[in-house]
Write a protein that holds these residues in place. Structure first.
Motif, short mmCIF file in Angstrom:
data_model
loop_
_atom_site.label_atom_id
_atom_site.label_comp_id
_atom_site.label_asym_id
_atom_site.label_seq_id
_atom_site.Cartn_x
_atom_site.Cartn_y
_atom_site.Cartn_z
N PHE A 51 0.84 -1.21 0.00
CA PHE A 51 0.00 0.00 0.00
C PHE A 51 0.87 1.25 0.00
O PHE A 51 0.57 2.24 -0.65
CB PHE A 51 -0.93 0.04 1.22
N ILE A 52 1.96 1.20 0.76
CA ILE A 52 2.81 2.38 0.88
C ILE A 52 3.59 2.61 -0.41
O ILE A 52 3.66 3.73 -0.92
CB ILE A 52 3.76 2.23 2.08
N ILE A 106 -6.21 -7.24 1.96
CA ILE A 106 -6.21 -7.38 0.50
C ILE A 106 -7.63 -7.24 -0.04
O ILE A 106 -7.89 -6.48 -0.97
CB ILE A 106 -5.66 -8.75 0.07
N ALA A 107 -8.56 -7.97 0.59
CA ALA A 107 -9.94 -7.99 0.10
C ALA A 107 -10.55 -6.60 0.14
O ALA A 107 -11.29 -6.20 -0.76
CB ALA A 107 -10.76 -8.96 0.93
N LYS A 108 -10.24 -5.83 1.18
CA LYS A 108 -10.85 -4.50 1.33
C LYS A 108 -10.24 -3.48 0.37
O LYS A 108 -10.93 -2.60 -0.12
CB LYS A 108 -10.68 -3.98 2.77
N VAL A 113 -5.63 -4.39 -7.77
CA VAL A 113 -4.21 -4.51 -8.10
C VAL A 113 -3.76 -5.95 -8.18
O VAL A 113 -4.47 -6.87 -7.76
CB VAL A 113 -3.31 -3.77 -7.08
N HIS A 114 -2.56 -6.11 -8.67
CA HIS A 114 -2.01 -7.44 -8.88
C HIS A 114 -1.46 -7.99 -7.55
O HIS A 114 -0.29 -8.06 -7.30
CB HIS A 114 -0.94 -7.32 -9.98
N LEU A 115 -2.36 -8.29 -6.63
CA LEU A 115 -1.96 -8.92 -5.38
C LEU A 115 -3.19 -9.67 -4.90
O LEU A 115 -4.11 -9.09 -4.36
CB LEU A 115 -1.54 -7.87 -4.35
N ASP A 116 -3.28 -10.93 -5.20
CA ASP A 116 -4.46 -11.67 -4.76
C ASP A 116 -4.05 -12.87 -3.93
O ASP A 116 -2.88 -13.26 -3.88
CB ASP A 116 -5.30 -12.10 -5.96
#
Lengths: 386, 245
Positions: A51-52, A106-108, A113-116
């Motif tokens: 996120f940062i 991640i879900a929120k 973005v490419h991070l699942d």
């Protein structure tokens, strides 16, 4: 081989080696489960870092994630220290809690973005070459190769510098502490490097399989050697072997690379577990069988020793008296003859001089349990190897 | 025995989870004695050694080795932990374990070399284990493992030796071999402190004794204080041990 193929294999090999080294110490410290915990609970650190920085390969990501790894270890130890629950329970409490924080984050926030979660759990080595490191406009290779390479260099340097310290604090915490090699510093040092390695490796192979890369090579080599240096070298070799063969198995089956690498690690372990020369399953079963026969042999020799009268030493009579079945009796007599412990004349068995000596030494050993006298017998007989 | 003080413990209190295991221990051990620490299970014998060596942090009190804190005197002290405290399946050999005794003088990062190897081989020879130098440690008997541990302490070439139950699970030959080496150490002016269980052998093996049961009951020469009175105070029941001195 195409360029990306070579790059993927290179990344796989570097990841495997970087994981195998701390893995050896985790296995010897009986902390395999901790690597599982770390690999999951780094997720919230990873997500926050993402996120940062908005960059999956940022060093900040690694630092934050590694920091969560350390927090995991501290929390586990802290819960354990209360004495209310055991270590495995403490691990089971801590890492799902931290992991779920990561999943919710991640879900929120990271839906676009490419991070699942899939990528987090399984990783995807095949995509690694797409993310290139550019230095002043020049393509110098995949980012993850550089990152893992750097982690590997750090790991190897630390290992070379602190090999002796890691060894003593793993083998004997008390002495390590008394000599001034703080077990706490070494413990958290090892935990830090394990966390960093897990974070680095995790993009390529995912949170679940990174555990296999850490634990399987060490567990395999543990069965093969009784020398710590050899164990490290063997672990690295097993890691490299599985990485490359795993890649080609995946290529051939059109399946997940990480999955195939782990499968190879499992297969290698299985083969070694079965066939390892002294600790392998087959060797152990064979040894037990052999010991059984040798106990029978000793019983048989004692009987001969106790009876000088010929009728007690007649082959047929022996079978009746000792009450063994034909096959067993035959294998025991054969063993005795092969070792020149007995001679058979006209169906009558008698002890040779060697047989006499052997019986009295063995008797003496059984009664006094003194090891010195039977050292020379250990090579020929399993019975005396303890 | 000389007049010099090897170990001095003042007001030492150690607690696990707020429960005192050692309570206000004062102890003075003169140089060149062979001292047994005796007491019932849970009396804090191992804890006393461990807190002298800084392995456990006390909640109160201080320890000095030849007048200075332990941390400044590490080189003077060798330690043999309980045999059961380590994993004997660890992938290493007898010689390698003995070499660990040299790590203290080497300090961080520096690796043992020829000199350390030579000293380790000599120590193995002294305990009669030279022919086992390359044996994997799990392949050694209990007595042999204890000899390897003793060799590791010898190679430290210390002034004070702490040993936690060196006779546990060893055969009679090894016990005699070990006690002879300890007596030699004392003769050479070294101080040896042993956590000991077998009260029968105290007068024969040791010249100094400390009775411990959470608190210190008594400490001094075996011939003066190893008596029924102190044994009863320590163990809580009337102990009749023949003391022929």
């Amino acid at each position: 081989m195409s360029n990306p193929q070579i790059e993927i294999q290179l990344i796989a090999v570097v990841v495997a080696v970087a994981c195998a080294i701390p893995g050896v110490f985790l296995v010897l410290r009986k902390m395999s489960l901790i690597s599982d915990a770390i690999s999951h609970s780094i997720l919230p650190g990873l997500v926050l870092g993402f996120f940062i920085t908005q960059d999956l390969n940022s060093p900040l990501l690694i630092i934050l994630a590694a920091f969560t790894g350390i927090i995991t270890v501290v929390l586990v130890e802290w819960i354990q220290k209360t004495g209310l629950v055991k270590e495995d329970t403490a691990i089971g409490l801590v890492f799902p809690a931290l992991f779920s924080v990561g999943v919710i984050l991640i879900a929120k926030n990271a839906n676009d973005v490419h991070l699942d979660v899939d990528a987090v759990l399984l990783g995807e080595l095949a995509f690694a070459p797409f993310d290139r490191l550019m230095v002043s406009g020049m393509d110098v290779g995949p980012k993850s190769l550089w990152m893992m390479g750097l982690i590997l260099v750090i790991t190897v340097t630390l290992l070379l510098l602190f090999f002796k310290e890691l060894k003593i604090s793993t083998f004997d915490v008390g002495l390590s502490s008394a000599l001034g090699f703080s077990p706490a510093i070494l413990h958290y040092g090892l935990m830090s490097i394990s966390s960093v390695t897990v974070v680095g490796a995790f993009e390529a192979v995912g949170a679940i399989l990174v555990v296999a890369l850490m634990i399987a090579p060490a567990a395999t080599s543990y069965l093969l050697t009784s020398n710590l240096k050899k164990m490290l070298v063997l672990s690295v070799l097993f890691g490299v072997f599985s990485a490359i063969t795993g890649y080609w198995v995946a290529h051939w089956l059109d399946a997940s690379i990480a999955g195939s690498i782990s499968t190879m690690l499992g297969l290698v372990f299985l083969i070694v577990y079965l066939f390892a020369p002294s600790k392998g399953l087959i060797a152990v079963v064979y040894r037990q069988k052999q010991q059984q026969i040798e106990v029978s042999l000793l019983t048989f020799l004692l009987h001969l020793n106790n009876h000088t009268e010929e009728n007690e030493r007649h082959l047929n009579h022996l079978r009746e008296h000792i009450n063994w079945q034909k096959i067993k009796a035959k294998s025991v007599v054969d063993l005795a003859v092969r070792n020149n412990l007995i001679v058979i004349n006209n169906q009558v068995v008698s002890l040779t001089e060697k047989g006499n000596d052997f019986t009295s030494i063995a008797l003496d050993y059984i009664i006094t349990n003194k090891d010195e006298k039977i050292e020379h017998l250990k090579d020929d007989f399993f019975l005396f190897r303890g | 025995m000389s007049e010099k003080i090897a170990i001095q413990v003042d007001d030492l209190t150690v607690a696990y989870n707020y429960k005192p295991v050692l309570w206000d221990i004062d102890l003075v051990v003169p140089e060149a004695v062979l001292m047994a620490i005796v007491g019932p299970n849970g009396a804090g014998k191992s804890t006393l050694i461990k807190s002298i060596l800084g392995i456990i942090d006390p909640i109160a009190g201080s320890v000095s080795i030849y007048g200075k804190p332990y941390k400044k005197q590490r080189q003077l002290v060798a330690y043999v932990p309980q045999k059961g405290s380590v994993d004997w399946d660890f992938p290493t050999t007898a010689l390698d374990v003995v070499m660990m005794g040299t790590y203290g003088t080497l300090g961080w990062i520096k690796r043992p070399g020829k000199k350390e190897k030579k000293a380790s081989l000599e120590a193995l020879e002294k305990v009669g284990m030279l022919s086992f130098k390359n044996r994997q440690i799990s392949q050694l008997s209990g007595g042999q493992q204890q000899r390897v541990f003793l060799a590791r302490a010898l190679v430290q070439n210390a002034s004070i030796y702490f040993m936690d139950e060196p006779f546990q699970g060893v055969d009679a030959t090894t016990e005699i071999a070990i006690i002879n080496i300890l007596k030699e150490l004392r003769k050479a002016g070294k101080t040896v402190v042993v956590v000991h269980h077998d009260l029968q052998t105290v007068p024969e093996y040791f010249d100094w004794v400390t009775f411990l049961n959470v608190k210190k009951i008594a400490t001094g020469p075996v011939k003066d204080i190893f008596n029924d009175d102190n044994l009863t105070k320590t163990y809580g029941i009337n102990y009749k041990v023949a003391v022929n001195k």
